[in-house]
Motif scaffolding. Structure first.
Motif, PDB file in Angstrom:
ATOM      1  N   ARG A 165       5.585  -1.625  -3.737  1.00  0.00           N
ATOM      2  CA  ARG A 165       4.186  -1.429  -4.135  1.00  0.00           C
ATOM      3  C   ARG A 165       3.399  -2.728  -4.023  1.00  0.00           C
ATOM      4  N   ARG A 166       4.006  -3.831  -4.393  1.00  0.00           N
ATOM      5  CA  ARG A 166       3.308  -5.119  -4.289  1.00  0.00           C
ATOM      6  C   ARG A 166       3.040  -5.465  -2.829  1.00  0.00           C
ATOM      7  N   LEU A 167       4.039  -5.282  -1.975  1.00  0.00           N
ATOM      8  CA  LEU A 167       3.862  -5.553  -0.545  1.00  0.00           C
ATOM      9  C   LEU A 167       2.765  -4.665   0.036  1.00  0.00           C
ATOM     10  N   LEU A 168       2.728  -3.418  -0.411  1.00  0.00           N
ATOM     11  CA  LEU A 168       1.701  -2.488   0.061  1.00  0.00           C
ATOM     12  C   LEU A 168       0.320  -2.952  -0.378  1.00  0.00           C
ATOM     13  N   LEU A 169       0.235  -3.445  -1.603  1.00  0.00           N
ATOM     14  CA  LEU A 169      -1.044  -3.879  -2.159  1.00  0.00           C
ATOM     15  C   LEU A 169      -1.617  -5.065  -1.399  1.00  0.00           C
ATOM     16  N   ILE A 170      -0.769  -5.961  -0.922  1.00  0.00           N
ATOM     17  CA  ILE A 170      -1.262  -7.147  -0.221  1.00  0.00           C
ATOM     18  C   ILE A 170      -1.210  -6.973   1.299  1.00  0.00           C
ATOM     19  N   GLY A 171      -0.948  -5.732   1.752  1.00  0.00           N
ATOM     20  CA  GLY A 171      -1.058  -5.427   3.171  1.00  0.00           C
ATOM     21  C   GLY A 171       0.109  -5.835   4.037  1.00  0.00           C
ATOM     22  N   ARG A 172       1.269  -6.105   3.458  1.00  0.00           N
ATOM     23  CA  ARG A 172       2.443  -6.492   4.258  1.00  0.00           C
ATOM     24  C   ARG A 172       3.261  -5.233   4.558  1.00  0.00           C
ATOM     25  N   LEU A 173       2.725  -4.440   5.492  1.00  0.00           N
ATOM     26  CA  LEU A 173       3.284  -3.114   5.756  1.00  0.00           C
ATOM     27  C   LEU A 173       4.649  -3.171   6.409  1.00  0.00           C
ATOM     28  N   ASP A 174       4.877  -4.135   7.290  1.00  0.00           N
ATOM     29  CA  ASP A 174       6.173  -4.216   7.971  1.00  0.00           C
ATOM     30  C   ASP A 174       7.294  -4.458   6.966  1.00  0.00           C
ATOM     31  N   GLU A 175       7.064  -5.383   6.033  1.00  0.00           N
ATOM     32  CA  GLU A 175       8.081  -5.656   5.015  1.00  0.00           C
ATOM     33  C   GLU A 175       8.282  -4.449   4.107  1.00  0.00           C
ATOM     34  N   ALA A 201       3.685   7.627   1.042  1.00  0.00           N
ATOM     35  CA  ALA A 201       2.371   8.093   1.493  1.00  0.00           C
ATOM     36  C   ALA A 201       1.425   6.918   1.718  1.00  0.00           C
ATOM     37  N   GLY A 202       1.494   5.908   0.845  1.00  0.00           N
ATOM     38  CA  GLY A 202       0.621   4.746   0.993  1.00  0.00           C
ATOM     39  C   GLY A 202       0.867   4.001   2.291  1.00  0.00           C
ATOM     40  N   VAL A 203       2.137   3.815   2.643  1.00  0.00           N
ATOM     41  CA  VAL A 203       2.460   3.161   3.917  1.00  0.00           C
ATOM     42  C   VAL A 203       1.979   4.011   5.085  1.00  0.00           C
ATOM     43  N   ALA A 204       2.219   5.327   5.006  1.00  0.00           N
ATOM     44  CA  ALA A 204       1.811   6.228   6.097  1.00  0.00           C
ATOM     45  C   ALA A 204       0.300   6.248   6.268  1.00  0.00           C
ATOM     46  N   ALA A 213      -4.624 -10.726  -2.080  1.00  0.00           N
ATOM     47  CA  ALA A 213      -4.637  -9.421  -1.428  1.00  0.00           C
ATOM     48  C   ALA A 213      -5.472  -9.427  -0.155  1.00  0.00           C
ATOM     49  N   LEU A 214      -6.581 -10.175  -0.170  1.00  0.00           N
ATOM     50  CA  LEU A 214      -7.468 -10.219   0.988  1.00  0.00           C
ATOM     51  C   LEU A 214      -7.051 -11.248   2.024  1.00  0.00           C
ATOM     52  N   GLY A 215      -6.149 -12.158   1.636  1.00  0.00           N
ATOM     53  CA  GLY A 215      -5.726 -13.205   2.562  1.00  0.00           C
ATOM     54  C   GLY A 215      -6.821 -14.205   2.855  1.00  0.00           C
ATOM     55  N   THR A 216      -7.643 -14.516   1.838  1.00  0.00           N
ATOM     56  CA  THR A 216      -8.737 -15.460   2.033  1.00  0.00           C
ATOM     57  C   THR A 216      -8.726 -16.475   0.901  1.00  0.00           C
TER      58      THR A 216
END
Length: 406
Positions: A117-127, A153-156, A353-356
């Motif tokens: 869930r944390r990886l999903l939240l910060i956009g690291r979909l591959d991991e 579902a979130g990844v998909a 999360a935004l990478g900025t």
């Protein structure tokens, strides 16, 4: 485990935190502290919950490694829900390994869910996808299965695989109803509503209309040349040119795409890409340079040709050009998108999360606050940001399976 602790644990498993507190509210032993912490988390008092779980972990000590690990997992979930993205993930991984080694597969799976869930939240979909791969949710409790399917579902959804997302949400709904936890059922229903809401706008031939997520997926798989303003990419049939680091080039491409099949005047391009109200020769020279760069970037996908009054975009293979825009054009749309989840965020968590940079996020939040679109609570490091009057339900906080002291 004594009778009161057992009864409190069963109440928590059924989503009844008040029933659990009635049994352990006056006790300060380690299992009671842990159960009180989980109950307070379910009631939404995350600060108190975090303090109780820290106390429980200290009370268990090193000798009761499995019980201590469960407290760390619960604390990690509180950190995730409160959007504390700086919480040490290594501690969660060590707790997961401890639970796995001691045979507590339920809580080990819960810890893995939190990591994903944390990886999903910060956009690291591959991991996130790698951690999901090979994970069998069948042995999990209904509540954990629902959480797992929500993650799937979130990844998909983020990968625009709508059939996979719909199937995962259907499984999540069934598991949530088996768990009979109202907050979890509401969370699944909220995710299903997202699938039925407009995900983007299609701008073509001077007209625009909203698109659902499955329509976006079909568009990006078609032979249409898509100028994707959601990701700053120009794509057609799987081939893509990213302009995420070239904002001027993308602005020119979008202006030309919105006007297709017509051309765009030089004055309009200068105003759109450079915000030039009164263009001089230096602006016109820069426009020629940037158009030349755009030609180079899009040479495989489209031709940028000069006309009598400006420039026009012509696809090389596609039959049509469209622009895919966010549902709402907003200067700080990305910040608002994260705040729309109904949780309170710190500016540092938003920056992660935004990478900025944190300063960029702070400027955006100040601008949105001045416009009345966001509000803050607290001061200093405790300051949190949220959108005002957001409807919805709190994310379920439930430590499944055997509880500390079992």
């Amino acid at each position: 485990m004594d009778a009161l602790i057992t009864a409190a644990a069963l109440a928590l498993a059924k989503g009844d935190p008040l029933g659990a507190l009635k049994r352990v509210a006056l006790r300060d032993d380690a299992p009671a502290l842990a159960l009180r912490g989980i109950a307070m988390a379910q009631l939404g008092d995350l600060v108190r919950a975090k303090a109780l779980l820290k106390s429980a972990a200290r009370a268990f000590g090193q000798k009761e490694a499995m019980a201590r690990a469960r407290c760390i997992v619960a604390e990690a979930e509180i950190a995730l829900v409160s959007r504390d993205l700086t919480w040490p993930q290594r501690a969660l991984e060590k707790a997961r390994e401890t639970l796995q080694a001691h045979g507590d597969l339920m809580n080990a799976a819960h810890a893995r869910n939190l990591q994903i869930r944390r990886l999903l939240l910060i956009g690291r979909l591959d991991e996130a996808g790698r951690l999901l791969a090979g994970f069998d949710p069948a042995p999990l409790s209904p509540a954990l299965r629902a959480a797992h399917e929500l993650i799937t579902a979130g990844v998909a959804i983020r990968r625009l695989r709508t059939k996979t997302a719909h199937a995962a949400l259907a499984r999540a709904e069934q598991a949530a109803r088996e768990a009979a936890i109202p907050a979890l059922v509401a969370e699944v229903e909220n995710a299903q509503r997202v699938m039925k809401a407009p995900a983007a706008r299609l701008i073509a031939r001077g007209e625009e209309r909203p698109l659902l997520l499955d329509e976006v997926e079909a568009l990006l798989a078609s032979e249409t040349l898509v100028i994707d303003a959601c990701r700053h990419v120009v794509r057609v049939a799987g081939e893509a040119v990213s302009l995420t680091t070239r904002p001027v080039l993308f602005a020119l491409a979008r202006a030309l795409g919105e006007a297709w099949p017509q051309d765009v005047s030089r004055a309009a391009l200068l105003a759109y890409a450079f915000r030039a109200k009164q263009a001089d020769e230096s602006h016109r020279a820069r426009l020629r340079v940037e158009v030349g760069r755009l030609r180079v970037e899009l040479k495989e996908l489209a031709e940028v040709s000069a006309t009598d009054r400006g420039f026009a975009l012509k696809p090389r293979r596609a039959a049509e050009i469209v622009v895919l825009a966010p549902p709402v054009d907003e200067q700080h749309a990305a910040v608002l998108a994260f705040l729309a989840d109904g949780e309170s965020w710190s500016s540092s968590a938003l920056a992660i999360a935004l990478g900025t940079s944190p300063r960029t996020v702070q400027r955006a939040l100040e601008a949105l606050a001045a416009a009345g679109k966001v509000q803050s609570v607290g001061r200093g490091r405790a300051r949190r940001w949220m959108t005002p009057l957001v409807p919805g339900f709190p994310t379920i906080l439930l430590l499944p399976g055997p509880l500390p002291g079992s």
